[in-house]
Design a protein around this motif. Structure first.
Motif, PDB file in Angstrom:
ATOM      1  N   PRO A   3       0.803  -1.149   0.016  1.00  0.00           N
ATOM      2  CA  PRO A   3       0.153   0.162   0.073  1.00  0.00           C
ATOM      3  C   PRO A   3       0.885   1.107  -0.117  1.00  0.00           C
ATOM      4  N   SER A   4       0.563   2.423  -0.643  1.00  0.00           N
ATOM      5  CA  SER A   4       1.303   3.483  -0.896  1.00  0.00           C
ATOM      6  C   SER A   4       1.286   4.204   0.647  1.00  0.00           C
ATOM      7  N   PRO A   5       2.416   4.902   0.880  1.00  0.00           N
ATOM      8  CA  PRO A   5       2.165   5.871   2.208  1.00  0.00           C
ATOM      9  C   PRO A   5       1.068   6.736   2.095  1.00  0.00           C
ATOM     10  N   GLU A   6       0.641   7.342   1.165  1.00  0.00           N
ATOM     11  CA  GLU A   6      -0.236   8.462   1.031  1.00  0.00           C
ATOM     12  C   GLU A   6      -1.513   7.724   1.227  1.00  0.00           C
ATOM     13  N   ARG A   7      -1.815   6.800   0.965  1.00  0.00           N
ATOM     14  CA  ARG A   7      -3.140   5.932   1.236  1.00  0.00           C
ATOM     15  C   ARG A   7      -3.258   5.417   2.548  1.00  0.00           C
ATOM     16  N   ARG A   8      -2.079   5.195   3.331  1.00  0.00           N
ATOM     17  CA  ARG A   8      -2.085   4.624   4.484  1.00  0.00           C
ATOM     18  C   ARG A   8      -2.355   5.987   5.400  1.00  0.00           C
ATOM     19  N   ARG A   9      -1.779   7.055   5.042  1.00  0.00           N
ATOM     20  CA  ARG A   9      -2.089   8.104   6.027  1.00  0.00           C
ATOM     21  C   ARG A   9      -3.576   8.597   5.840  1.00  0.00           C
ATOM     22  N   GLU A  10      -4.222   8.466   4.708  1.00  0.00           N
ATOM     23  CA  GLU A  10      -5.726   8.793   4.522  1.00  0.00           C
ATOM     24  C   GLU A  10      -6.317   7.927   5.274  1.00  0.00           C
ATOM     25  N   LEU A  11      -5.924   6.517   5.251  1.00  0.00           N
ATOM     26  CA  LEU A  11      -6.908   5.553   6.087  1.00  0.00           C
ATOM     27  C   LEU A  11      -6.617   5.962   7.605  1.00  0.00           C
ATOM     28  N   LEU A  12      -5.711   6.433   7.829  1.00  0.00           N
ATOM     29  CA  LEU A  12      -5.177   6.800   9.333  1.00  0.00           C
ATOM     30  C   LEU A  12      -6.088   7.745   9.820  1.00  0.00           C
ATOM     31  N   SER A  13      -5.884   8.804   9.040  1.00  0.00           N
ATOM     32  CA  SER A  13      -6.713  10.134   9.115  1.00  0.00           C
ATOM     33  C   SER A  13      -8.122   9.974   9.471  1.00  0.00           C
ATOM     34  N   THR A  14      -8.797   9.068   8.457  1.00  0.00           N
ATOM     35  CA  THR A  14     -10.337   8.715   8.623  1.00  0.00           C
ATOM     36  C   THR A  14     -10.582   7.878  10.032  1.00  0.00           C
ATOM     37  N   ALA A  15      -9.717   6.980  10.151  1.00  0.00           N
ATOM     38  CA  ALA A  15      -9.831   6.121  11.417  1.00  0.00           C
ATOM     39  C   ALA A  15      -9.772   7.100  12.789  1.00  0.00           C
ATOM     40  N   ALA A  16      -8.690   7.839  12.715  1.00  0.00           N
ATOM     41  CA  ALA A  16      -8.693   9.049  13.840  1.00  0.00           C
ATOM     42  C   ALA A  16     -10.019   9.708  14.027  1.00  0.00           C
ATOM     43  N   GLU A  17     -10.564  10.053  12.920  1.00  0.00           N
ATOM     44  CA  GLU A  17     -11.760  10.764  13.104  1.00  0.00           C
ATOM     45  C   GLU A  17     -12.993   9.917  13.561  1.00  0.00           C
ATOM     46  N   VAL A  18     -12.994   8.811  13.444  1.00  0.00           N
ATOM     47  CA  VAL A  18     -13.875   7.997  13.825  1.00  0.00           C
ATOM     48  C   VAL A  18     -13.798   7.470  15.115  1.00  0.00           C
ATOM     49  N   PHE A  19     -12.488   7.150  15.494  1.00  0.00           N
ATOM     50  CA  PHE A  19     -12.088   6.831  17.052  1.00  0.00           C
ATOM     51  C   PHE A  19     -12.409   8.058  17.984  1.00  0.00           C
ATOM     52  N   ALA A  20     -12.102   9.435  17.436  1.00  0.00           N
ATOM     53  CA  ALA A  20     -12.299  10.491  18.286  1.00  0.00           C
ATOM     54  C   ALA A  20     -13.704  10.515  18.497  1.00  0.00           C
ATOM     55  N   ALA A  21     -14.607  10.392  17.396  1.00  0.00           N
ATOM     56  CA  ALA A  21     -16.083  10.666  17.579  1.00  0.00           C
ATOM     57  C   ALA A  21     -16.771   9.561  18.178  1.00  0.00           C
ATOM     58  N   GLN A  22     -16.531   8.286  18.089  1.00  0.00           N
ATOM     59  CA  GLN A  22     -17.069   7.357  18.582  1.00  0.00           C
ATOM     60  C   GLN A  22     -16.532   6.626  19.970  1.00  0.00           C
ATOM     61  N   GLY A  23     -15.310   6.736  19.980  1.00  0.00           N
ATOM     62  CA  GLY A  23     -14.577   6.282  21.034  1.00  0.00           C
ATOM     63  C   GLY A  23     -14.174   4.966  20.530  1.00  0.00           C
ATOM     64  N   TYR A  24     -12.859   4.604  21.222  1.00  0.00           N
ATOM     65  CA  TYR A  24     -11.968   3.398  20.907  1.00  0.00           C
ATOM     66  C   TYR A  24     -13.024   2.064  20.966  1.00  0.00           C
ATOM     67  N   ASN A  25     -13.623   1.805  21.868  1.00  0.00           N
ATOM     68  CA  ASN A  25     -14.243   0.570  22.248  1.00  0.00           C
ATOM     69  C   ASN A  25     -15.605   0.149  21.244  1.00  0.00           C
ATOM     70  N   ALA A  26     -16.151   1.541  21.132  1.00  0.00           N
ATOM     71  CA  ALA A  26     -17.534   1.505  19.940  1.00  0.00           C
ATOM     72  C   ALA A  26     -17.092   1.279  18.631  1.00  0.00           C
ATOM     73  N   THR A  27     -15.909   1.577  18.202  1.00  0.00           N
ATOM     74  CA  THR A  27     -15.534   1.540  17.021  1.00  0.00           C
ATOM     75  C   THR A  27     -15.052   0.195  16.439  1.00  0.00           C
ATOM     76  N   THR A  28     -15.458  -0.210  15.327  1.00  0.00           N
ATOM     77  CA  THR A  28     -15.279  -1.442  14.696  1.00  0.00           C
ATOM     78  C   THR A  28     -14.291  -1.085  13.321  1.00  0.00           C
ATOM     79  N   VAL A  29     -13.730  -2.103  12.862  1.00  0.00           N
ATOM     80  CA  VAL A  29     -12.920  -1.970  11.608  1.00  0.00           C
ATOM     81  C   VAL A  29     -14.003  -1.926  10.586  1.00  0.00           C
ATOM     82  N   ARG A  30     -15.190  -2.517  10.540  1.00  0.00           N
ATOM     83  CA  ARG A  30     -16.157  -2.023   9.571  1.00  0.00           C
ATOM     84  C   ARG A  30     -16.789  -0.801   9.522  1.00  0.00           C
ATOM     85  N   ARG A  31     -16.895   0.018  10.825  1.00  0.00           N
ATOM     86  CA  ARG A  31     -17.150   1.487  10.969  1.00  0.00           C
ATOM     87  C   ARG A  31     -16.103   2.199  10.047  1.00  0.00           C
TER      88      ARG A  31
END
Length: 203
Positions: A3-31
Motif C-alpha cells: 500500500p502507498s504511504p499516502e493511502r495509509r495516511r489517508e486511512l489513518l486520518s479517517t480512522a482517527a476521526e472515527v475513533f475521536a467521534a465514536q470512542g475506541y471501544n465502540a469503533t469497529t473495523v467495519r465502521r
C-alpha cells in the motif's frame, strides 16, 4: 504491491476521526472501512487490527509532539519564553493532529493498561517533568510568583491548552499561533487591564 504511504495516511486520518467521534471501544473495523468507502476486508490489507491503527495514530502524534518539545527545551530559552514556546508548539500539534489529541485525552488511561501502549504512560511522565521543571525554574529565577503552586499551575496550563482539541478546527479564523498568543496573554498577563491602560466602557 505494498500500500502507498499516502493511502495509509489517508486511512489513518479517517480512522482517527472515527475513533475521536465514536470512542475506541465502540469503533469497529467495519465502521472505519465504511467511513473510508471500502470493504472491511480491504482495510485488513493495510492494517491487521483497529489496535494497530490507534497505535500508529497516537505514536505518530507523540513523536511529532516530542520532536517539537525537545527543540524548545534544548533552545536555552528563559522560563517564560519556554512556556510560550511550549504552548505555541502544543497548539500547532492540535492543528496537525486534532483527532489524535482527542483520542489521547479520552482513551490513554484505558489503552496504557495494555503492554503495547506503555509508551503513553512514559510520555505523560515526560510531559509532566518538562512542564514542572520549567515552572520551577521560573519561580527560582523570580520570573514567576514565589507563591505559585507549581503543580496546580501545571494542571491549569495542561488542561487549558489541550481542551482546545474539542472545539478547534484546522483552517478556521485563527491560526494556531494566534490562538496560542491569546491564551498566553490571558494566562501570563491576566484579563484585567495593565497599569497605565484604559478600559473602554459600554455606551
Amino acid at each position: 504491491m505494498s500500500p502507498s504511504p499516502e493511502r495509509r495516511r489517508e486511512l489513518l486520518s479517517t480512522a482517527a476521526e472515527v475513533f475521536a467521534a465514536q470512542g475506541y471501544n465502540a469503533t469497529t473495523v467495519r465502521r472505519i472501512a465504511d467511513a473510508a468507502g471500502m470493504l472491511a476486508g480491504s482495510l485488513y490489507y493495510h492494517f491487521d487490527s483497529k489496535e494497530s491503527m490507534v497505535d500508529e495514530i497516537l505514536s505518530t502524534f507523540l513523536d511529532e509532539l516530542w520532536a517539537g518539545y525537545e527543540a524548545v527545551l534544548g533552545a536555552g530559552l528563559g522560563p517564560r519564553e519556554t512556556v510560550e514556546a511550549l504552548v505555541t508548539e502544543s497548539f500547532r500539534e492540535i492543528d496537525r493532529h486534532r483527532a489524535a489529541v482527542a483520542i489521547y485525552q479520552k482513551e490513554s488511561k484505558q489503552l496504557s493498561a495494555q503492554p503495547r501502549f506503555g509508551y503513553l504512560t512514559e510520555s505523560q511522565r515526560r510531559f509532566e517533568r518538562a512542564w514542572l521543571g520549567t515552572l520551577e525554574r521560573g519561580v527560582s529565577e523570580g520570573v514567576f510568583r514565589a507563591d505559585l503552586d507549581i503543580r496546580l499551575a501545571y494542571r491549569f496550563l495542561r488542561d487549558t491548552v489541550w481542551v482546545a482539541a474539542s472545539w478547534y478546527r484546522p483552517g478556521g479564523q485563527h491560526s494556531p499561533e494566534e490562538i496560542a498568543r491569546q491564551y498566553l496573554s490571558m494566562v501570563l498577563d491576566g484579563i484585567t487591564p495593565r497599569a497605565g491602560t484604559t478600559t473602554a466602557r459600554p455606551s
